[in-house]
Design an enzyme around this catalytic site. Sequence first.
Site, PDB file in Angstrom:
ATOM      1  N   GLU A   1     -28.023  -6.073 -12.661  1.00  0.00           N
ATOM      2  CA  GLU A   1     -26.886  -5.667 -13.494  1.00  0.00           C
ATOM      3  C   GLU A   1     -26.332  -4.308 -13.041  1.00  0.00           C
ATOM      4  OE1 GLU A   1     -27.221  -6.678 -18.044  1.00  0.00           O
ATOM      5  OE2 GLU A   1     -29.225  -6.362 -17.219  1.00  0.00           O
TER       6      GLU A   1
ATOM      7  N   SER B   1     -32.926  -2.513 -25.084  1.00  0.00           N
ATOM      8  CA  SER B   1     -32.490  -3.894 -25.277  1.00  0.00           C
ATOM      9  C   SER B   1     -31.046  -4.057 -24.828  1.00  0.00           C
ATOM     10  CB  SER B   1     -32.638  -4.294 -26.741  1.00  0.00           C
ATOM     11  OG  SER B   1     -31.597  -3.713 -27.486  1.00  0.00           O
ATOM     12  N   LYS B   2     -30.624  -5.293 -24.830  1.00  0.00           N
ATOM     13  CA  LYS B   2     -29.299  -5.672 -24.348  1.00  0.00           C
ATOM     14  C   LYS B   2     -28.196  -4.786 -24.934  1.00  0.00           C
ATOM     15  CE  LYS B   2     -27.454  -7.877 -21.554  1.00  0.00           C
ATOM     16  NZ  LYS B   2     -27.810  -7.340 -20.319  1.00  0.00           N
ATOM     17  N   ARG B   3     -28.321  -4.481 -26.223  1.00  0.00           N
ATOM     18  CA  ARG B   3     -27.213  -3.746 -26.841  1.00  0.00           C
ATOM     19  C   ARG B   3     -27.061  -2.330 -26.268  1.00  0.00           C
ATOM     20  NH1 ARG B   3     -29.532  -0.289 -30.741  1.00  0.00           N
ATOM     21  NH2 ARG B   3     -31.705  -0.948 -30.847  1.00  0.00           N
TER      22      ARG B   3
END
Length: 467
Positions: free
Chosen positions: A250, A240-242
Site C-alpha cells: 500500500e 488498523s485500516k481506518r
Amino acid sequence: MIVRTRFAPSPTGLLHIGNARAALFNFLYARHHGGEFLLRIEDTDRERSTQQAVDVIFDGLKWMGITPDEEPVFQSTRQDRHTEVALELLAKGQAYRCYCTPEELKEMREQAMKEGRPPRYNGMWRDRDPSEAPEGAPYAVRIRAPREGETVIHDLVQGEVRVANAELDDMIILRSDGTPTYQHAVVVDDHDMNITHVIRGDDHLTNTFRQLMIYRAMGWDQPLFGHLPLIHGPDGAKLSKRHGAQSVVEFRDEGYLPEALCNYLLRLGWGHGDAEILSRDEQIRLFDLDGVGRSPSRMDYAKLLHINGVWMREADDERLTDDVMARLAGQEGVVTDAGVRARVLQLMPGLKERARTLVELSESAAFLGRQVPLTFDDKATKLLTPEARTMLGELARDLAAVEPFSAEEIDRALRQFAEKHELKLGKVAQPLRAAMTGTTTSPGIDVTLAALGRDEVLARIGSVLQG
Ligand code: GLU
C-alpha cells in the site's frame, strides 16, 4: 560467533509494516555485526499460505532492499525433521504421548474456567503408563514442561522478563495427525539454521517462554532474544485500516520511496541522537538493539510524508521519471511516449521540489503528456480572460523568436515582454502557466516552457486562442 538473524513471516496475504520493521531490524542487526540475515517462510498452515502471499513477501523485501544471505527456507519442507526431533524428545523422556480425547480436553478447559483458572492442560498423561492407553487410539506428543522454578529471558530490548514455570503447561509439539505445531517447528528451524538472535514483535514474548522449553529439553544452545514493541496508530490504538496504509504494498502504491519507508520505520522506535535522515550505510553503522525503546511506537503519517519528500528531492531524476511514466501509463488522455518522457526528465528537478509522494509527482507531471486542447480547472479558466488571451497571442510571437529555447533565454524574453507592456512578471507568467498546464501550479515558468519545447508551447497558446 557469527551473528545470524532471521525474518520468519507467515505468508498470509500482506507484508504488514510491523513485520517489515522486524525484517529491517534483523537485517540491520546482522549487517552491523558483520553477520548473516536469513529468511524463513512459515508456511505450515497450508490452507492459508499461497504462492501469491509468498510473492508479496519476496517483492516487498526486495523493494525495501532487504535481501537474505541464503536461499529462503520453507518451513513446510522440514516437517520430517520436526517429527524427528519430537520423537527424539519422546525417546529422551522429555516429551510424552497424550491420549486425551477432544471431549476430555474440553472438560478440562471448562473445569478450569469454572474454578477461575486459566485453561491449561492438567498433565493427565504426563505420568501415566502408555499401556493404559486405549488400543490404537490417536495421541498427541506433549513436552514435559518444568513445573517448579521460573524461566527468565534476558531480552535485548525488554530487559529481564520472567515467568513462573507453573504458568506454562505441557504444550503439544506433535498433533495427533502427526503434524508439528508452530512452537515446535520454529525452535527446530531456528536451531538448525544456527540462528543466534531472534528479533521479533513482542506479541511473541509468551511464545518465547514456551519455545525455550524445547531448547532446554533438547540440550540446545538458546539464541538471544529481542522483542520489539508493536506499532500503534496515531491515536495509540492498535494499527488498523481506518488509520491508513498498513502494508508495504500500500505504501508503495501511495507513492512512498522504499528508502523513505525504511528510514521512517527505523526511526519509529529506534533513535540515535537527533539523526533523522539516514542512508542505508549509516543505518548499518549506527543500528543496535540498545537504541530500541520499550514502549509501543505511534505511526505518524505526517512525519513519513515529510521524510518521503526529503528522499524524493535526493532521488535520481531518471529513476523518478521511470516511476512517474509507469504511473502515468494508461491514464486517459496522457501520452507516455519517449518525447513526453524526455519532457518529464527535463522538468524533474523542478517537479520533485514540490511533491511529497510519487503520486503527487506523477499528478504534477501529467500535463506534460496531455494533448491540446487541454482542460482547464476553475482557477486556470479565471486567469484566461480575453485580455490575457490577447497578451498570450502577442507573447507567442516573441517566444517563436527565442533562440535557443532554453530556460535562460525564455526568462529573458518574458522579462523583456513584461517590461515592454508595463506588466508585472506574474501577470504574464500566470496566464501563460494556465495555458501550458490547465492549472495554476507548475515549476518555474521558464523551465516549464523549456521542457515542453517551442512547438508544444506555441501549440498550447494557439489552442487557447482558438478556444
Ligand atoms: N511467523 C511468525 C509471524 O509471522 C513469526 C515467528 C517468529 O518470528 O518467530 O508472526
